[in-house]
Design an enzyme around this catalytic site. Structure first.
Site, PDB file in Angstrom:
ATOM      1  N   ARG A  84      -5.665 -16.757   8.094  1.00  0.00           N
ATOM      2  CA  ARG A  84      -7.011 -17.331   8.211  1.00  0.00           C
ATOM      3  C   ARG A  84      -6.859 -18.821   8.481  1.00  0.00           C
ATOM      4  NH1 ARG A  84     -10.897 -19.052   3.832  1.00  0.00           N
ATOM      5  NH2 ARG A  84     -13.048 -18.614   4.492  1.00  0.00           N
ATOM      6  N   GLU A 174     -18.790 -19.678   3.545  1.00  0.00           N
ATOM      7  CA  GLU A 174     -19.585 -19.505   2.321  1.00  0.00           C
ATOM      8  C   GLU A 174     -21.027 -19.942   2.561  1.00  0.00           C
ATOM      9  OE1 GLU A 174     -16.240 -19.679  -1.199  1.00  0.00           O
ATOM     10  OE2 GLU A 174     -17.306 -21.548  -0.736  1.00  0.00           O
ATOM     11  N   GLU A 284     -11.613 -14.737   0.435  1.00  0.00           N
ATOM     12  CA  GLU A 284     -10.930 -15.779  -0.332  1.00  0.00           C
ATOM     13  C   GLU A 284     -10.691 -15.265  -1.743  1.00  0.00           C
ATOM     14  OE1 GLU A 284     -12.694 -19.617  -0.511  1.00  0.00           O
ATOM     15  OE2 GLU A 284     -13.230 -19.666   1.625  1.00  0.00           O
TER      16      GLU A 284
END
Length: 385
Positions: A84, A174, A284
């Protein structure tokens, strides 16, 4: 993950709500078999965005056998399938801009890793507590809608041109409370919720991804930070779907110190695949292997009081490894094999580089390497199921 306000607990934005709208959507093509994923945990990887800076600071890494290797190769040899990569628009010098992400993508491809791209659509850290518009971008909705489309399109084209096409794109980081504040901020201090402007921006980013490489559009992930928070997850995705956003994967951050117990994580993941008919990815995750502080300047996790399952997974290298083994089990228990996998967050960040210039590395006890660069037992979690 983000590290504002002394790199501590400001990410704990509270979002409450409920909803009741479900809709079907396409599953990732690389996991399709008769309409359902054929291989569980096909995504096993890590966000290694700080790696170039760490290497420039002299950090070296060793695998479980003690052999010096490039960090991305250690993960690949352990069984990882993805990397990522974080991208900021105009960050402080040396931090994760497009050029650094492109260079790391080339290394990842040589190591046999696929790419999950994480553009923050910010100049620096973005999370539920802040999503500032890049300084050089427009400040109105029409201008931002066009800018996020063209920026996403051009970014993905740059990755494709160098032979490292993006496999999964998350539209923002997020985005539980919106994107590109205040224009795309989901809820304002007066209680106003801006779903129309927020979803227009997300849709524009998705459109840009589709325009970048026609015929090879990456899978689209929407990423929030509500791993064990069922009501909050339903509130967000019920609304997103009701506003017509088309996406492929539900991405969650799960940090047990903020996002609930493993039982709550399991409940939420199971509910999401049933409610929305989409696969889920833990985008995550991290867990401490010690309470000691590698750089002596403060850490995020300093006490087991904020770890809900610490009795089962004590803070030690062995306890950390057991935690990741349980994460594998949780994902394998998701119905229909739709627990796609997990991405550890900055498991190589063992110190030497601050979360901002001159600051500390508050993550150095949440890594999968000790402070000498020796891989910890948690590295075994990347093996094939």
């Amino acid at each position: 993950m983000s590290l504002p306000r002394s790199a501590a607990l400001s990410r704990r934005s509270l979002i409450a709500g409920a909803g009741g709208i479900a809709a079907a959507a396409l599953l990732p093509s690389q996991a399709l078999a008769g309409g359902r994923p054929s291989t569980a945990l096909g995504i096993r990887g890590a966000d290694l965005s700080f790696l170039p800076q760490l290497e420039e600071a002299g950090v070296k890494y060793r695998d479980l056998a003690g052999r010096l290797r490039p960090c991305e190769e250690i993960f690949s040899r352990a069984g990882a399938t993805y990397i990522r990569l974080r991208v900021w628009v105009d960050p402080p010098e040396g931090y994760s801009d497009k050029a650094r992400a492109l260079a790391l993508a080339r290394r990842a491809k040589r190591a046999g890793l696929k790419i999950l791209l994480d553009p923050h659509y910010c100049d620096f850290w973005a999370d539920p507590g802040k999503q500032p518009i890049p300084a050089s971008w427009p400040k109105d909705l029409p201008g931002l809608t066009e800018k996020i489309r063209t920026y996403t399109r051009d970014l993905l084209r740059d990755f494709a041109r160098q032979g490292t096409p993006v496999d999964i794109l998350q539209v923002g980081n997020e985005i539980t409370a919106g994107i590109l504040w205040p224009v795309g901020q989901l809820y304002l201090p007066d209680g106003t919720q801006q779903w129309a402007s927020f979803t227009d921006l997300v849709k524009a980013g998705i459109t840009g991804a589709k325009q970048a490489t026609p015929g090879r559009t990456p899978k689209i992930m929407l990423h929030i930070d509500r791993g064990g928070k069922l009501g909050d997850t339903q509130w967000f995705f019920d609304n997103v779907i009701s506003w017509g956003v088309e996406f492929d994967i539900i991405g969650q951050s799960y940090y047990p110190m903020w996002h609930g117990s493993l039982a709550q994580l399991q409940e939420n993941l199971n509910d999401s695949v049933a409610r929305y008919d989409k696969p889920v990815l833990i985008a995550e995750i991290s867990y401490p292997w010690t309470f000691e502080d590698g750089d002596g300047r403060g850490n995020i996790v300093t006490s087991d009081a904020i770890l809900p399952d610490v009795d089962r997974f004590p803070v030690s290298p062995a306890g950390q490894a057991a935690f990741y083994e349980e994460i594998r089990r949780v994902l394998l228990q998701v119905p229909g094999g739709r627990g796609l996998g997990f991405m550890a967050w900055e498991p190589e960040w063992i110190g030497a580089v601050g979360w901002e210039p001159g600051a500390e590395a508050p993550n150095d006890n949440l890594t999968q390497f000790d402070w000498t660069g020796q891989a910890l037992p948690a590295m075994r979690a990347y093996r094939r199921p």
